[in-house]
Write a protein that holds these residues in place. Structure first.
Motif, short mmCIF file in Angstrom:
data_model
loop_
_atom_site.label_atom_id
_atom_site.label_comp_id
_atom_site.label_asym_id
_atom_site.label_seq_id
_atom_site.Cartn_x
_atom_site.Cartn_y
_atom_site.Cartn_z
N MET A 25 10.34 -14.60 -6.87
CA MET A 25 9.49 -15.45 -7.69
C MET A 25 8.21 -15.84 -6.96
O MET A 25 7.18 -16.11 -7.58
N ARG A 26 8.25 -15.86 -5.62
CA ARG A 26 7.09 -16.29 -4.82
C ARG A 26 6.21 -15.12 -4.37
O ARG A 26 5.12 -15.34 -3.86
N GLU A 27 6.67 -13.90 -4.53
CA GLU A 27 6.02 -12.73 -3.92
C GLU A 27 4.62 -12.48 -4.49
O GLU A 27 4.39 -12.57 -5.68
N PHE B 183 -1.26 -4.84 -5.18
CA PHE B 183 -1.76 -3.49 -5.44
C PHE B 183 -0.97 -2.76 -6.53
O PHE B 183 -1.26 -1.61 -6.84
N LEU B 184 0.06 -3.41 -7.09
CA LEU B 184 0.99 -2.71 -7.96
C LEU B 184 0.99 -3.18 -9.40
O LEU B 184 1.61 -2.55 -10.25
N PHE B 185 0.32 -4.28 -9.71
CA PHE B 185 0.40 -4.84 -11.06
C PHE B 185 -0.68 -4.24 -11.96
O PHE B 185 -1.68 -3.68 -11.50
N THR B 186 -0.46 -4.37 -13.26
CA THR B 186 -1.45 -4.02 -14.27
C THR B 186 -1.67 -5.24 -15.15
O THR B 186 -1.03 -6.28 -14.96
N SER B 187 -2.54 -5.13 -16.13
CA SER B 187 -2.81 -6.26 -17.00
C SER B 187 -1.58 -6.68 -17.80
O SER B 187 -1.45 -7.85 -18.19
N ASN B 188 -0.66 -5.75 -18.01
CA ASN B 188 0.55 -6.06 -18.78
C ASN B 188 1.74 -6.44 -17.91
O ASN B 188 2.79 -6.80 -18.43
N THR B 189 1.59 -6.31 -16.59
CA THR B 189 2.72 -6.61 -15.70
C THR B 189 2.38 -7.71 -14.71
O THR B 189 2.94 -7.76 -13.62
N ILE C 74 8.36 -1.24 -10.77
CA ILE C 74 7.77 -1.04 -9.44
C ILE C 74 7.61 -2.38 -8.72
O ILE C 74 7.70 -2.45 -7.49
N LEU C 75 7.38 -3.47 -9.47
CA LEU C 75 7.30 -4.79 -8.84
C LEU C 75 8.68 -5.21 -8.32
O LEU C 75 8.79 -5.80 -7.24
N ILE D 111 0.84 -1.20 0.00
CA ILE D 111 0.00 0.00 0.00
C ILE D 111 0.87 1.25 0.00
O ILE D 111 0.64 2.20 -0.76
N GLY D 112 1.89 1.26 0.87
CA GLY D 112 2.78 2.42 0.94
C GLY D 112 3.54 2.66 -0.34
O GLY D 112 3.71 3.80 -0.78
N LEU D 113 3.99 1.58 -0.99
CA LEU D 113 4.71 1.72 -2.25
C LEU D 113 3.80 2.24 -3.36
O LEU D 113 4.23 3.01 -4.22
N LEU D 114 2.54 1.83 -3.33
CA LEU D 114 1.57 2.33 -4.31
C LEU D 114 1.49 3.85 -4.23
O LEU D 114 1.60 4.55 -5.25
#
Length: 594
Positions: A532-534, A540-546, A465-466, A446-449
């Motif tokens: 790899m497991r995260e 809260f940080l991904f998009t459809s392309n990431t 960002i990931l 949340i904070g990173l977002l």
């Protein structure tokens, strides 16, 4: 005393008194000190942006009436109204559930981990090397995948185990979608953490103390109860508190197992508030604040307990702890260890494989799986060739590699400043680097977002960002690994190169880095595997392309596509297994060269 004598003494004192430094010299010395601390200050700023700023924004949002975003950060709208949510039945219920989940899971994990550690490190049971592998094996299965597997095994209506019980005519059903089910799944998949801590303690235990008890006539049971157990008690308590903290902050398992049963924990409650329409971000921040404070207190207790272990179980002399003869219980103990392996690894993987290979989405009898053409690799091949999986795989590997390289580099620089320089900010760097150990990953997400929506760098919505999230969340593990290796190496080796004419930078590149390559490579591989497991911070940080593999599994399950989620999970575990084999081979080669 004469007047002349007094004047002479005064002049002598004036000559001996230190003269005030010229203003230019003081300024030059201050500038020199600033230059010496510049690398430390730069690292501190980087860690501040990665760790401190996200937490500060969560704290601000918890006491604000607006969400931190460009143009809306203000201290004028401070309020305590968000904290009123903490007194609601939903929030209190989530808190109670989190405490119950943490305590129950810690108990199960401790019992399993202590048993396996004792059998492996102190007994004469057969197959002890394989039992050591059993103790660590569940770590190679992401908790999200394990939860999905057990939902396939013990879903009340369509779980494989419940279908098998109905085939046998047994009118009973195991409902994994419950608080006990959540505790059970977390307990078996976090047992490796207790196992590793306890195995280390039992393996390094001073044998002289146990021998002394035996010489004075104490039978085996008395020796174990009065000597072995007290010596291992700090590790036992430390591992219990560690598992309590890890399971209390766990989001994926709580969401997969607890959500269908309506069992909210604090992480799933935060996720529900953030996912609401409209999002209740300020209330989520207040809940996140309470979870973080609770976890920090638990982590502080754990660190105090763990730090006592080295004073009670380690000795400067080489020793081999006494092996406990199990006699008639040798094979039964090994069979119990194999049963845990079946429950934590074999059954879940078989369930995922069966779900991904079955020709029809619904199974009413286990005999259906034995019919001709009932199982095929068609779904696995379809998923393997799909654009979604290939994109998620590419994203996962790329994010993990970036995070591993950046995290290991930052960990090395931070550790070098802390232990190889006289920088005044070294201790502060260490404190900031270890802070995420006590911060739930979902809170950090949340904070990173909010942080990267505010900062002018346009990395939100990208893979960067990931990777930043992975570095921030797993910084303590990387820093610890590099620091442990650095503390084992004598600084005189690097200083000798400097005395022979090499610059400090060249000495680090030609002497320090080569000598620390095993520790650095281990930290790199640890960052790689953890990234790899995260899931929790990335949610809260991904998009459809990431999307990465963990997100793809979560999305498929959340959308009711269990077969697709199972197929991705099988391939996901295969990728992690390949990385683990590579890590083992690279680590073995590095040790052999040394």
């Amino acid at each position: 005393m004469s007047l002349k004598t007094t004047e002479a003494a005064t002049r002598a004192e004036a000559r001996l008194a230190p003269k005030p430094e010229p203003r230019d010299y003081r300024a030059a010395r201050t500038l020199s000190g600033l230059r010496k601390n510049t690398p430390g200050l730069i690292v501190l700023v980087i860690l501040g942006v990665l760790i401190v700023l996200p937490l500060a924004l969560v704290l601000l949002a918890a006491f604000s009436d607006s969400v931190p975003r460009p143009g809306s950060i203000s201290l004028g709208g401070l309020t305590l109204s968000n904290l009123a949510l903490l007194a609601t039945p939903e929030a209190l219920g989530a808190l109670v559930n989190s405490l119950m989940v943490g305590a129950g899971s810690a108990l199960i994990a401790l019992l399993i981990g202590a048993f396996l550690a004792f059998v492996c490190a102190r007994s004469d049971a057969p197959w002890r090397k394989f039992i050591f592998f059993i103790g660590m094996a569940p770590m190679f299965i992401p908790a999200l995948v394990g939860a999905l597997a057990w939902s396939l095994l013990c879903s009340p209506s369509a779980g494989y185990i419940n279908i098998f019980l109905r085939d046998l005519g047994i009118d009973a059903a195991i409902n994994i979608y419950s608080l006990p089910g959540l505790v059970f799944v977390l307990g078996i998949f976090y047992a490796p953490y207790a196992f590793l801590l306890l195995h280390s303690s039992l393996s390094m235990m001073n044998a002289d103390l146990e021998e002394a008890a035996t010489v004075h006539g104490a039978p085996l049971r008395t020796m174990l109860r009065t000597v072995t157990l007290p010596l291992a008690l700090p590790a036992i308590l430390g591992s219990a508190v560690l598992v309590f903290a890890l399971t209390m902050e766990n989001f994926p398992v709580a969401q997969v197992i607890g959500n269908p049963a309506g069992v909210d924990t604090l992480p799933t409650y935060i996720y529900r508030l953030m996912s609401a329409t409209p999002a209740k971000s300020n209330q989520a921040a207040s809940v996140a604040l309470i979870l973080t404070v609770a976890l920090m207190a638990v982590t502080l207790i754990q660190q105090r307990i763990i730090n006592k272990r080295k004073f009670t179980t380690m000795t400067g002399k080489g020793n081999r702890p006494r092996q406990v003869p199990l006699r008639k219980m040798r094979w039964p103990f090994t069979i119990i260890a194999l049963a845990y392996f079946a429950v934590s690894v074999v059954l879940p993987m078989l369930a995922l494989l069966a779900a991904s290979m079955q020709a029809t989405p619904f199974v009413s009898s286990m005999s259906q799986l034995l019919e001709a053409n009932s199982l095929s690799f068609a779904k696995l091949i379809e998923v393997l060739g799909s654009n979604d999986f290939q994109l998620a795989l590419k994203n996962s590997v790329l994010v993990a590699l970036i995070a591993a390289f950046a995290g290991t580099t930052l960990s090395f620089i931070a550790s070098y400043i802390r232990y190889r320089t006289k920088s005044k900010v070294g201790r502060l760097i260490e404190l900031v680097a270890m802070t995420p150990l006590a911060v739930p990953a979902i809170v950090m997400g949340i904070g990173l977002l909010w942080t990267w929506l505010l900062l002018p760098l346009p990395i939100y919505g990208t893979l960067a960002i990931l990777a930043v999230a992975c570095v921030a969340v797993f910084m303590p593990q990387g820093y610890r690994g590099v620091s442990a290796s650095m503390l084992q190496m004598d600084q005189d080796l690097e200083d000798s190169a400097v005395m022979l004419g090499a610059g400090r930078t060249r000495s680090v590149l030609d002497v320090t880095l080569p000598l620390m390559r095993v520790g650095i490579m281990s930290s790199f591989l640890l960052f790689l595997m953890l990234s790899m497991r995260e899931l929790s911070a990335s949610i809260f940080l991904f998009t459809s392309n990431t999307r990465i593999l963990s997100i793809l599994v979560f999305d498929n399950f959340d959308n009711g596509q269990s077969q697709a989620a199972a197929a991705v999970s099988v391939l996901y575990c295969l990728v992690i297994g390949i990385l683990a084999v590579i890590a083992q081979k690279v680590g073995g080669e590095r040790k052999t060269k040394n």
